[in-house]
Motif scaffolding. Structure first.
Motif, short mmCIF file in Angstrom:
data_model
loop_
_atom_site.label_atom_id
_atom_site.label_comp_id
_atom_site.label_asym_id
_atom_site.label_seq_id
_atom_site.Cartn_x
_atom_site.Cartn_y
_atom_site.Cartn_z
N LYS A 41 0.83 -1.20 0.00
CA LYS A 41 0.00 0.00 0.00
C LYS A 41 0.87 1.26 0.00
N LYS A 42 1.89 1.28 0.82
CA LYS A 42 2.75 2.46 0.93
C LYS A 42 3.57 2.67 -0.35
N VAL A 43 4.01 1.59 -0.96
CA VAL A 43 4.76 1.71 -2.21
C VAL A 43 3.84 2.21 -3.32
N ARG A 44 2.60 1.72 -3.36
CA ARG A 44 1.63 2.21 -4.36
C ARG A 44 1.42 3.70 -4.21
N ILE A 45 1.33 4.16 -2.98
CA ILE A 45 1.16 5.59 -2.72
C ILE A 45 2.39 6.36 -3.21
N LEU A 46 3.58 5.86 -2.95
CA LEU A 46 4.80 6.53 -3.41
C LEU A 46 4.89 6.58 -4.93
N ILE A 47 4.53 5.48 -5.57
CA ILE A 47 4.55 5.45 -7.04
C ILE A 47 3.54 6.44 -7.59
N ASN A 48 2.35 6.49 -6.99
CA ASN A 48 1.32 7.43 -7.42
C ASN A 48 1.81 8.87 -7.27
N THR A 50 4.86 9.89 -7.27
CA THR A 50 5.92 10.09 -8.25
C THR A 50 5.33 10.44 -9.62
N PHE A 51 4.29 9.72 -10.02
CA PHE A 51 3.67 9.99 -11.31
C PHE A 51 2.90 11.30 -11.30
N ARG A 52 2.31 11.66 -10.18
CA ARG A 52 1.63 12.95 -10.09
C ARG A 52 2.65 14.08 -10.28
#
Length: 72
Positions: A41-48, A50-52
């Motif tokens: 979950k935390k990695v998904r948030i970080l990736i999101n 990053t893309f934002r």
């Protein structure tokens, strides 16, 4: 730390414009397979995030991480 351990080795020198949602799902599943559920979950948030940032700075036009919430 999560970024260095789980994202940088995978992301490397890839051009963010060429990363697709399926690539992110594969990475998140690899983390999930290590029984690191909370980390996924935390990695998904970080990736999101990053893309934002990449979108805001005109490095890409879409965020392939959008819509992945709840999938993994």
């Amino acid at each position: 730390m999560r970024f260095n351990k789980h994202i940088f080795p995978w992301l490397g020198n890839k051009d963010v414009r060429h990363i697709k949602a399926k690539d992110i799902i594969e990475r998140l599943r690899a983390i999930e397979d290590q029984n690191l559920g909370d980390t996924v979950k935390k990695v998904r948030i970080l990736i999101n995030q990053t893309f934002r940032y990449a979108q805001l700075t005109d490095r890409c036009t879409t965020n392939p991480c959008e819509g992945l919430r709840g999938i993994i």
